[in-house]
Motif scaffolding. Structure first.
Motif, PDB file in Angstrom:
ATOM      1  N   THR A 108      37.447  36.918  39.800  1.00  0.00           N
ATOM      2  CA  THR A 108      37.243  37.321  41.164  1.00  0.00           C
ATOM      3  C   THR A 108      37.423  38.798  41.431  1.00  0.00           C
ATOM      4  N   ASP A 140      39.589  37.305  34.914  1.00  0.00           N
ATOM      5  CA  ASP A 140      39.428  37.734  36.300  1.00  0.00           C
ATOM      6  C   ASP A 140      38.213  37.686  36.935  1.00  0.00           C
ATOM      7  N   SER A 189      45.382  34.147  44.180  1.00  0.00           N
ATOM      8  CA  SER A 189      44.478  34.651  43.206  1.00  0.00           C
ATOM      9  C   SER A 189      44.518  34.000  41.965  1.00  0.00           C
TER      10      SER A 189
END
Length: 268
Positions: free
Chosen positions: A160, A158, A141
């Protein structure tokens, strides 16, 4: 504000009922917003749709959009976004069905939209954390976000994240319904689209908790697909002298469209 939470599902019978219960609490806490939930189910063979239909709030503030087949996260979200916009909602939220995203943060994210166009529930700003993730998943991630930010020049940390709140006008401005990605690259693509459209994107810290039931849809092949798409988008953007060129959205399948069913109280 009239708000709807779009929740895509595939084989989430073990988790979706508990999520709807948590969303009932979030609705009560959001005193300045009217919140509905639209579950977009890709004809899950485990009976996810039946669990939704059996919930006490089904036909009240819970709706179900049944799609004929499983053809990717992005396609499910696009169907849900289109239905939300057609219904005239002012705010559209998106979140996973597995319980990883904290429903308790929904009222705060909606409140932030009063001064923003998009609010991202973020693991990678001050106060954001992940819980119960194995090291390999953390690295995947983190690496995916660093890669996307550097290749596409994104500000959002962030990129994603699948937990977001959008003004309806922002969804339209970003062209999210016309996006191209079908897998988890969908989140990165819409981050990119939102920033390039000049939208105000804020990040709200969340605690992301690994699912305790069901199976994750993330895999190495999904991550590789997203990585290739990010590079392709950047190359296309540079070739277009700065214009966003994500490529055409997948062509609509008339047979598929006929078998999508938005179920509401009193009709199916």
């Amino acid at each position: 504000m009239r708000c709807v939470i779009v929740v895509p599902t595939y084989n989430e019978a073990a988790s979706v009922g508990a999520l709807l219960d948590r969303l009932a609490d979030a609705r009560s806490a959001a005193s300045d917003a009217s919140i509905d939930v639209l579950v977009v189910d890709d004809s899950s063979p485990d009976g996810t749709g039946d669990v939704v239909r059996g919930h006490a709030a089904y036909g009240s503030w819970v709706r179900l959009l049944t799609r004929s087949s499983k053809d990717g996260l992005g396609a499910a979200y696009r169907a849900g976004f289109a239905a939300a916009l057609d219904a005239g909602y002012e705010v559209v939220l998106q979140m996973d069905a597995d319980g990883s995203h904290p429903a308790t943060e929904i009222p705060a994210m909606i409140e932030l939209l009063r001064g923003q166009d998009v609010v991202v529930g973020s693991r990678y700003v001050a106060g954001g954390v992940t819980e119960n993730w194995p090291l390999a998943r953390r690295l995947l991630s983190w690496g995916a976000n660093v890669y996307a930010r550097r290749v596409l020049g994104l500000r959002t940390r962030d990129a994603t994240s699948g937990f977001r709140a959008w003004r309806a006008a922002a969804l339209l401005a970003a062209g999210a319904v016309d996006s191209a990605a079908s897998g988890y690259g969908f989140q990165v693509e819409n981050t990119w689209r939102a920033e390039r459209a000049g939208l105000r994107v804020a990040e709200h810290p969340i605690t992301f908790t690994e699912r305790t039931v069901g199976d994750s849809k993330m895999s190495a092949s999904v991550a590789r697909e997203a990585a290739v798409l990010v590079l392709r988008w950047r190359i296309g953007e540079l070739a277009g002298r700065g214009r966003v060129q994500p490529g055409a959205a997948p062509a609509a399948d008339p047979d598929h469209q006929r078998t999508e069913r938005l179920e509401e109280a009193g009709r199916a």
